[in-house]
Design a protein around this motif. Sequence first.
Motif, PDB file in Angstrom:
ATOM      1  N   MET A   1      64.319 -58.007 120.432  1.00 23.42           N
ATOM      2  CA  MET A   1      62.970 -57.723 119.949  1.00 23.42           C
ATOM      3  C   MET A   1      61.938 -57.973 121.040  1.00 23.42           C
ATOM      4  SD  MET A   1      59.873 -59.328 118.820  1.00 23.42           S
ATOM      5  CE  MET A   1      60.404 -61.007 118.834  1.00 23.42           C
ATOM      6  N   MET A   2      62.124 -59.051 121.803  1.00 22.31           N
ATOM      7  CA  MET A   2      61.180 -59.375 122.873  1.00 22.31           C
ATOM      8  C   MET A   2      61.179 -58.283 123.943  1.00 22.31           C
ATOM      9  SD  MET A   2      61.697 -63.480 123.245  1.00 22.31           S
ATOM     10  CE  MET A   2      60.396 -63.646 124.478  1.00 22.31           C
ATOM     11  N   THR A   3      62.365 -57.794 124.306  1.00 20.63           N
ATOM     12  CA  THR A   3      62.478 -56.737 125.309  1.00 20.63           C
ATOM     13  C   THR A   3      61.820 -55.466 124.799  1.00 20.63           C
ATOM     14  OG1 THR A   3      64.518 -57.687 126.175  1.00 20.63           O
ATOM     15  CG2 THR A   3      64.102 -55.364 126.666  1.00 20.63           C
ATOM     16  N   GLU A   4      62.125 -55.088 123.552  1.00 14.63           N
ATOM     17  CA  GLU A   4      61.573 -53.864 122.967  1.00 14.63           C
ATOM     18  C   GLU A   4      60.065 -53.933 122.802  1.00 14.63           C
ATOM     19  OE1 GLU A   4      63.807 -53.613 119.353  1.00 14.63           O
ATOM     20  OE2 GLU A   4      65.653 -53.058 120.388  1.00 14.63           O
ATOM     21  N   SER A   5      59.520 -55.117 122.565  1.00 17.95           N
ATOM     22  CA  SER A   5      58.081 -55.295 122.340  1.00 17.95           C
ATOM     23  C   SER A   5      57.328 -55.746 123.590  1.00 17.95           C
ATOM     24  CB  SER A   5      57.862 -56.315 121.218  1.00 17.95           C
ATOM     25  OG  SER A   5      58.468 -55.885 120.025  1.00 17.95           O
ATOM     26  N   ASN A   6      58.026 -55.801 124.714  1.00 17.89           N
ATOM     27  CA  ASN A   6      57.430 -56.221 125.987  1.00 17.89           C
ATOM     28  C   ASN A   6      56.842 -57.627 125.946  1.00 17.89           C
ATOM     29  OD1 ASN A   6      58.028 -53.844 127.458  1.00 17.89           O
ATOM     30  ND2 ASN A   6      56.345 -52.811 126.414  1.00 17.89           N
ATOM     31  N   TYR A   7      57.488 -58.524 125.205  1.00 18.29           N
ATOM     32  CA  TYR A   7      57.087 -59.932 125.221  1.00 18.29           C
ATOM     33  C   TYR A   7      57.659 -60.570 126.480  1.00 18.29           C
ATOM     34  CZ  TYR A   7      55.686 -60.185 120.255  1.00 18.29           C
ATOM     35  OH  TYR A   7      55.056 -60.033 119.061  1.00 18.29           O
ATOM     36  N   PRO A   8      56.922 -61.486 127.098  1.00 17.50           N
ATOM     37  CA  PRO A   8      57.494 -62.163 128.267  1.00 17.50           C
ATOM     38  C   PRO A   8      58.620 -63.100 127.848  1.00 17.50           C
ATOM     39  CG  PRO A   8      55.361 -63.104 127.705  1.00 17.50           C
ATOM     40  CD  PRO A   8      55.566 -61.920 126.798  1.00 17.50           C
ATOM     41  N   PRO A   9      59.729 -63.083 128.578  1.00 10.92           N
ATOM     42  CA  PRO A   9      60.821 -63.998 128.235  1.00 10.92           C
ATOM     43  C   PRO A   9      60.417 -65.434 128.571  1.00 10.92           C
ATOM     44  CG  PRO A   9      61.304 -62.879 130.278  1.00 10.92           C
ATOM     45  CD  PRO A   9      60.034 -62.265 129.744  1.00 10.92           C
ATOM     46  N   PRO A  10      60.967 -66.401 127.848  1.00  3.42           N
ATOM     47  CA  PRO A  10      60.666 -67.792 128.203  1.00  3.42           C
ATOM     48  C   PRO A  10      61.242 -68.132 129.572  1.00  3.42           C
ATOM     49  CG  PRO A  10      62.239 -67.684 126.371  1.00  3.42           C
ATOM     50  CD  PRO A  10      61.854 -66.283 126.710  1.00  3.42           C
ATOM     51  N   ALA A  11      60.532 -68.990 130.275  1.00  7.21           N
ATOM     52  CA  ALA A  11      61.033 -69.462 131.568  1.00  7.21           C
ATOM     53  C   ALA A  11      62.311 -70.263 131.338  1.00  7.21           C
ATOM     54  CB  ALA A  11      59.974 -70.331 132.246  1.00  7.21           C
ATOM     55  N   PRO A  12      63.196 -70.317 132.334  1.00 13.89           N
ATOM     56  CA  PRO A  12      64.440 -71.086 132.162  1.00 13.89           C
ATOM     57  C   PRO A  12      64.185 -72.554 131.827  1.00 13.89           C
ATOM     58  CG  PRO A  12      64.545 -69.755 134.148  1.00 13.89           C
ATOM     59  CD  PRO A  12      63.147 -69.643 133.622  1.00 13.89           C
ATOM     60  N   THR A  13      63.145 -73.133 132.413  1.00 12.53           N
ATOM     61  CA  THR A  13      62.744 -74.504 132.114  1.00 12.53           C
ATOM     62  C   THR A  13      61.221 -74.534 132.116  1.00 12.53           C
ATOM     63  OG1 THR A  13      64.690 -75.387 133.236  1.00 12.53           O
ATOM     64  CG2 THR A  13      62.912 -76.919 132.835  1.00 12.53           C
ATOM     65  N   MET A  14      60.648 -75.267 131.162  1.00 11.15           N
ATOM     66  CA  MET A  14      59.196 -75.374 131.077  1.00 11.15           C
ATOM     67  C   MET A  14      58.826 -76.729 130.516  1.00 11.15           C
ATOM     68  SD  MET A  14      58.575 -72.746 127.858  1.00 11.15           S
ATOM     69  CE  MET A  14      59.548 -71.438 128.538  1.00 11.15           C
ATOM     70  N   SER A  15      57.550 -77.018 130.476  1.00 12.34           N
ATOM     71  CA  SER A  15      57.126 -78.272 129.859  1.00 12.34           C
ATOM     72  C   SER A  15      57.508 -78.239 128.384  1.00 12.34           C
ATOM     73  CB  SER A  15      55.614 -78.471 130.006  1.00 12.34           C
ATOM     74  OG  SER A  15      54.908 -77.571 129.166  1.00 12.34           O
ATOM     75  N   ILE A  16      57.692 -79.401 127.808  1.00  9.25           N
ATOM     76  CA  ILE A  16      58.048 -79.452 126.387  1.00  9.25           C
ATOM     77  C   ILE A  16      56.942 -78.832 125.548  1.00  9.25           C
ATOM     78  CG2 ILE A  16      58.524 -80.991 124.430  1.00  9.25           C
ATOM     79  CD1 ILE A  16      59.859 -82.905 126.461  1.00  9.25           C
ATOM     80  N   GLU A  17      55.687 -79.112 125.895  1.00 12.21           N
ATOM     81  CA  GLU A  17      54.564 -78.554 125.149  1.00 12.21           C
ATOM     82  C   GLU A  17      54.563 -77.028 125.179  1.00 12.21           C
ATOM     83  OE1 GLU A  17      54.393 -80.888 127.494  1.00 12.21           O
ATOM     84  OE2 GLU A  17      53.155 -82.559 126.789  1.00 12.21           O
ATOM     85  N   SER A  18      54.847 -76.442 126.344  1.00 11.13           N
ATOM     86  CA  SER A  18      54.896 -74.979 126.462  1.00 11.13           C
ATOM     87  C   SER A  18      56.049 -74.397 125.657  1.00 11.13           C
ATOM     88  CB  SER A  18      55.024 -74.565 127.927  1.00 11.13           C
ATOM     89  OG  SER A  18      53.877 -74.936 128.645  1.00 11.13           O
TER      90      SER A  18
END
Length: 108
Positions: A40-57
Motif C-alpha cells: 500500500m505504501m509503494t502504491e500510494s507513494n508513502y515514504p518507507p520507514p528508515a531502517p532505524t530511527m528515534s523511538i519518537e519518530s
Amino acid sequence: MIGSFLYSSRPRPDDVAIWLQDRGAAGSARIVLPARIERMMTESNYPPPAPTMSIESALSYGIFLAVRTGTSLVIAGDRAAWNADWGYLTDLSKFPAVGLVAQGDQQD
C-alpha cells in the motif's frame, strides 16, 4: 503521558510493530510492517520507514500507519528503551486478545 500501548515479545505478522532497541539515553527503533502495508505504501507513494530511527519518530509513523490501515500497533523489543512518560505498556502475553483489531471484522 500519551496513552496506553500494547507490548508483545512476539508480534503477529499482521501487526504494525515498533521494535525498541536500547542504545543509551535516546534509544532507537525500527518499524516492521505487514507485506500488505508495504505494498500500500509503494502504491500510494508513502515514504518507507528508515531502517532505524528515534523511538519518537517510529512511534509517530507507526501510529499513523496503523490508523490509516486499520491495523493493530504493537510495541516489541527491548522494554528498557521505553520512556514511561509516553504511557503504559500492557503485556499481551497476559491478555492475548486485548485491543487487537480483528482483520476480518473491520467495517467499511
